[in-house]
Design a protein around this motif. Structure first.
Motif, PDB file in Angstrom:
ATOM      1  N   VAL A  58     -11.390 -47.520   5.060  1.00  0.00           N
ATOM      2  CA  VAL A  58     -12.337 -47.005   5.826  1.00  0.00           C
ATOM      3  C   VAL A  58     -13.480 -48.154   6.035  1.00  0.00           C
ATOM      4  N   PRO A  59     -13.711 -48.473   4.858  1.00  0.00           N
ATOM      5  CA  PRO A  59     -15.081 -49.540   4.768  1.00  0.00           C
ATOM      6  C   PRO A  59     -15.013 -50.668   5.757  1.00  0.00           C
ATOM      7  N   GLU A  60     -13.799 -51.101   5.685  1.00  0.00           N
ATOM      8  CA  GLU A  60     -13.489 -52.341   6.711  1.00  0.00           C
ATOM      9  C   GLU A  60     -13.413 -51.687   8.247  1.00  0.00           C
ATOM     10  N   MET A  61     -13.063 -50.634   8.600  1.00  0.00           N
ATOM     11  CA  MET A  61     -12.847 -50.217   9.901  1.00  0.00           C
ATOM     12  C   MET A  61     -14.454 -49.915  10.436  1.00  0.00           C
ATOM     13  N   LEU A  62     -15.159 -49.348   9.392  1.00  0.00           N
ATOM     14  CA  LEU A  62     -16.681 -49.012   9.619  1.00  0.00           C
ATOM     15  C   LEU A  62     -17.441 -50.372   9.893  1.00  0.00           C
ATOM     16  N   MET A  63     -17.167 -51.269   9.146  1.00  0.00           N
ATOM     17  CA  MET A  63     -17.607 -52.740   9.313  1.00  0.00           C
ATOM     18  C   MET A  63     -17.420 -53.354  10.818  1.00  0.00           C
ATOM     19  N   ALA A  64     -16.020 -53.182  11.157  1.00  0.00           N
ATOM     20  CA  ALA A  64     -15.615 -53.789  12.188  1.00  0.00           C
ATOM     21  C   ALA A  64     -16.634 -53.048  13.484  1.00  0.00           C
TER      22      ALA A  64
ATOM     23  N   GLY B 271     -19.594 -33.894 -15.761  1.00  0.00           N
ATOM     24  CA  GLY B 271     -19.346 -34.854 -14.703  1.00  0.00           C
ATOM     25  C   GLY B 271     -17.953 -34.742 -14.176  1.00  0.00           C
ATOM     26  N   SER B 272     -17.670 -34.863 -13.020  1.00  0.00           N
ATOM     27  CA  SER B 272     -16.412 -34.942 -12.483  1.00  0.00           C
ATOM     28  C   SER B 272     -16.399 -36.001 -11.255  1.00  0.00           C
ATOM     29  N   SER B 273     -17.357 -37.038 -11.512  1.00  0.00           N
ATOM     30  CA  SER B 273     -16.950 -38.100 -10.475  1.00  0.00           C
ATOM     31  C   SER B 273     -15.977 -38.569 -10.470  1.00  0.00           C
ATOM     32  N   SER B 274     -15.429 -39.046  -9.153  1.00  0.00           N
ATOM     33  CA  SER B 274     -14.224 -39.906  -8.966  1.00  0.00           C
ATOM     34  C   SER B 274     -14.387 -40.823  -7.747  1.00  0.00           C
ATOM     35  N   CYS B 275     -13.584 -41.340  -7.107  1.00  0.00           N
ATOM     36  CA  CYS B 275     -13.397 -42.510  -6.134  1.00  0.00           C
ATOM     37  C   CYS B 275     -12.985 -41.831  -4.720  1.00  0.00           C
ATOM     38  N   SER B 276     -13.299 -42.668  -3.726  1.00  0.00           N
ATOM     39  CA  SER B 276     -12.835 -42.185  -2.310  1.00  0.00           C
ATOM     40  C   SER B 276     -11.332 -42.877  -2.398  1.00  0.00           C
ATOM     41  N   ALA B 277     -10.593 -42.226  -1.496  1.00  0.00           N
ATOM     42  CA  ALA B 277      -9.234 -42.830  -1.258  1.00  0.00           C
ATOM     43  C   ALA B 277      -9.596 -43.669  -0.027  1.00  0.00           C
ATOM     44  N   MET B 278      -9.869 -44.995  -0.390  1.00  0.00           N
ATOM     45  CA  MET B 278     -10.302 -45.920   0.938  1.00  0.00           C
ATOM     46  C   MET B 278      -9.589 -45.932   2.268  1.00  0.00           C
ATOM     47  N   ARG B 279      -8.387 -45.482   2.033  1.00  0.00           N
ATOM     48  CA  ARG B 279      -7.213 -45.384   3.284  1.00  0.00           C
ATOM     49  C   ARG B 279      -7.846 -44.333   4.100  1.00  0.00           C
ATOM     50  N   TYR B 280      -8.459 -43.332   3.533  1.00  0.00           N
ATOM     51  CA  TYR B 280      -8.979 -42.015   4.513  1.00  0.00           C
ATOM     52  C   TYR B 280     -10.290 -41.698   4.408  1.00  0.00           C
ATOM     53  N   GLY B 281     -10.970 -42.165   3.452  1.00  0.00           N
ATOM     54  CA  GLY B 281     -12.300 -42.082   3.380  1.00  0.00           C
ATOM     55  C   GLY B 281     -12.807 -40.478   2.855  1.00  0.00           C
ATOM     56  N   THR B 282     -11.547 -40.149   2.148  1.00  0.00           N
ATOM     57  CA  THR B 282     -11.780 -38.967   1.204  1.00  0.00           C
ATOM     58  C   THR B 282     -11.666 -38.835  -0.179  1.00  0.00           C
ATOM     59  N   LEU B 283     -12.275 -37.711  -0.848  1.00  0.00           N
ATOM     60  CA  LEU B 283     -12.159 -37.708  -2.129  1.00  0.00           C
ATOM     61  C   LEU B 283     -10.967 -37.981  -2.679  1.00  0.00           C
ATOM     62  N   SER B 284     -10.804 -38.647  -4.069  1.00  0.00           N
ATOM     63  CA  SER B 284      -9.418 -38.711  -4.464  1.00  0.00           C
ATOM     64  C   SER B 284      -9.835 -38.221  -5.835  1.00  0.00           C
TER      65      SER B 284
END
Lengths: 207, 473
Positions: A58-64, B271-284
């Motif tokens: 996603v961050p790469e797509m948004l940068m593009a 605290g229940s912070s986590s990261c994005s699943a960067m392939r989809y931009g969703t919470l993982s």
């Protein structure tokens, strides 16, 4: 081949280079339509494919998309009436009572990247505001977002208001708790579980 | 048992100082006038909705929050200590969907909610019941909180979680709890039978509904989790350190408000912070980064001397499969090892908080049992080192027939609920069932054998009367 360089610069997420190359091409008298379609939009189509294949994140797509937009800004004043016509106009926002906007922003950016003209109304948007803006801007599609189950009823209110106002705009909905079943139930024209799907959905509705 | 510590003492201090600097110079938005008034009066600089906190005020107020307190259950044997060496497990919270192997994924109903109260009640590892374990979509919105509270009060005698959507839900929860205990609200503040979760709107903001509930619960002296779910790379910096700083800053700001409203009101540093699943931009949530945040949250809360919340049997999986199992165990075990006190979402979660699964509830209950066994700790004293026994048995002997084994094995070795440990031949003979099928059979058995704890008829009637007076029959 210089248009290919613009294509490559978008693929390399290099906003400055896209700007610079686009300016050079314009100055050299290259056809504006070719720069737009083969360079900028062509690159975004490929970015979309690589994203769907799971190669780009996603961050790469948004940068593009940002790089592409930088080039587009240079071309815009030079486009003829026919060329300037976007793929369509989308009014988008998070419905009344809901302040969550990450998903909505993602959809808006991807739609812009795909060549749609996007009017983003932000969060906590009342149904009247959607109707009013869609009427003013002659929107083809109204896209509604919600993250909370407590604000999903506001989607129904908005979809109903759009119909009652007699607008030609189609309504689409999305958000974590939203389903196709809910879309059918409230009479929305479409639903997508994710941002790339929303772009495809709008293309389909406009076809 | 010693706790796993992720950061050095120096790093903890640096994280804390970064948060103080954010609170003082960047500020946090509070979109609720009554909260702004309280903070302004206490000496915060307020510009519009933006509140800037003097570091000394933050440290002084946070120091007022108690390190330990007890949630008194309707059944005194089931009261729960929050803080100290204790760990409390609480089931799933918030999903609008449920799923099971027979009926599949669907919008949840009040019946599902009641079933989860029963499963939580019957569990030997769950200490507290929900709290929105499954949203009752078949009930009108305005009536949902009251019906969920009633079910939690009636079908279990454990402490339970209160409503959180706005000041009205908080007020209603407190009023119903006072009816349940047949006491005044002042007495209720001594018993503290309920605990609720209130969340920041990350990054660096609180909205009016959550602030309304925070203030209402604080006034009533009811315990609350001041919670943040920052998403690395989406609502917070992509580094887990940066995300921790955003989370920590929000939680500190919320805790300051609670202590200004009622000094010493019990809170959990959540605290229940986590990261994005960067392939989809969703919470993982089934992510190693989530486990990092869990350990870090426990450590920061220890630094402040406040009970912590983190972890859970968390998963992004769609089915109660291997992914669900390993992700859930990763964060539940991390919460256990890092010294978390309050583990929300300890049973049932699938799809990153979207679904409560009946089968996963049972499987997670197994994970929780194992974690509690680990948490119980060992003592390397003479008796337990068993030198005398080892001398008697000697080289080449066996322990299965020893009286010592007979007398102690039930309390020493964890007894599994659904895990398969039999031989291959026996397993085949019993139907060669996979773990999800076994869990499916198990939750049905639990619901069939469930026994409702006694609730005095007049209390039940008073609770129903309260609901019907507000929302009709």
């Amino acid at each position: 081949m210089a248009i290919q360089d613009i294509f490559n610069a978008v693929m390399a997420f290099d906003e400055d280079k896209v700007k610079q190359l686009t300016q050079t091409e314009v100055a050299a008298g290259t056809e504006i339509g070719a720069i737009l379609n083969q360079g900028l939009i062509g690159a975004m189509d490929t970015v979309g494919e690589r994203f769907s294949a799971g190669e780009l994140f996603v961050p790469e797509m948004l940068m593009a998309a940002q790089a592409m937009k930088a080039g587009l800004e240079i071309l815009k004043p030079l486009l003829s009436a026919g060329q300037a016509q976007s793929r369509g106009r989308v009014v988008i926002g998070t419905v009344k009572g809901d302040l969550h906007d990450i998903g909505k922003n993602l959809v808006a950016m991807m739609m812009e990247g795909a060549g749609f003209d996007v009017v983003d109304l932000g969060v906590d948007v009342a149904s009247e505001k959607f109707v009013q803006t869609a009427a003013e801007k002659k929107a083809d599609v109204i896209a509604l977002s919600a993250l909370l189950t407590t604000t999903m009823p506001a989607m129904q209110t908005t979809v109903t208001a759009v119909k009652e106002a007699g607008l030609a705009s189609r309504t689409i909905i999305g958000g974590a708790p939203v389903t196709q079943g809910f879309a059918d139930q409230i009479g929305a024209d479409g639903y997508s579980p994710d941002a790339p799907g929303a772009v495809k959905l709008v293309k389909k509705l406009m076809a | 048992m010693r706790y796993f510590e992720y950061f050095s003492e120096q790093e903890v201090r640096r994280i804390h100082e970064t948060c103080l600097r954010l609170l003082e110079t960047v500020g946090v938005d509070f979109s609720f006038e009554p909260a702004l008034e309280v903070l302004k009066k206490a000496g915060c600089k307020v510009e519009g909705q933006r509140v800037f906190f003097p570091p000394r005020l933050v440290e002084a107020q946070v120091a007022k929050a108690p390190a330990q307190y007890t949630l008194q259950a309707r059944n005194p044997d089931k009261s729960v200590v929050i803080g100290g060496e204790h760990i409390a497990f609480i089931p799933c919270y918030g999903p609008p969907f449920v799923t099971d192997l027979d009926r599949g994924r669907r919008a949840s109903t009040l019946e599902d909610y009641i079933n989860f109260v029963k499963l939580g009640h019957a569990s030997r590892s769950m200490d507290i019941t929900g709290g929105m374990m499954a949203e009752p979509n078949d009930i009108p919105h305005e009536r949902r909180n009251a019906e969920m509270m009633y079910a939690s009060m009636r079908y279990s005698d454990k402490p339970f979680m209160g409503g959180a959507i706005g000041a009205e839900a908080a007020r209603e929860t407190v009023e119903m709890a006072a009816i349940l205990f047949g006491c005044s609200e002042a007495e209720l503040a001594e018993k503290r039978p309920i605990i609720s979760i209130l969340c920041a709107r990350t990054p660096l903001a609180y909205d009016d509904r959550m602030l309304g509930a925070i203030m209402e619960y604080a006034k009533s002296g009811m315990p609350q989790l001041i919670s943040s779910l920052s998403i690395a790379g989406a609502t917070a910096p992509v580094t887990m350190e940066g995300t921790l700083v955003v989370q920590n800053t929000e939680v500190l700001a919320g805790i300051v408000l609670t202590q200004l409203i009622r000094e010493g009101t019990p809170v959990v540093f959540a605290g229940s912070s986590s990261c994005s699943a960067m392939r989809y931009g969703t919470l993982s949530i089934g992510a190693p980064e989530m486990a990092v945040n869990t350990a870090a949250t426990a450590q920061m809360a220890r630094f402040y001397g406040i009970p912590s919340r983190g972890g859970g049997a968390l998963s992004d999986a769609k089915l109660p499969d291997a992914q669900a199992g390993f992700e859930a165990m990763m964060s539940q075990l991390m919460a256990t090892l890092s010294g978390v006190h309050f583990v929300l979402h300890s049973a049932g979660i699938l799809e990153g908080y979207m679904v409560s699964s009946y089968e996963k509830f049972v499987l997670d209950d197994e994970i929780c049992g194992m974690c509690k066994r680990i948490k119980r700790g060992e003592r390397a004293d003479e008796d337990r080192l068993a030198f005398e026994l080892i001398r008697q048995v000697g080289p080449g002997g066996e322990y299965l027939t020893q009286k010592h084994t007979f007398q102690n094995f039930r309390k020493e070795i964890y007894a599994n609920i659904v895990e398969e440990k039999d031989t291959y031949a026996n397993w085949q003979q019993k139907g060669a069932m996979s773990i999800d099928r076994r869990a499916n059979r198990k939750w049905k058995e639990i619901l069939k054998d469930y026994q409702e704890p006694q609730l005095p008829a007049e209390t039940d009637k008073a609770l129903r009367r309260y609901i019907e007076r507000k929302y009709g029959a």
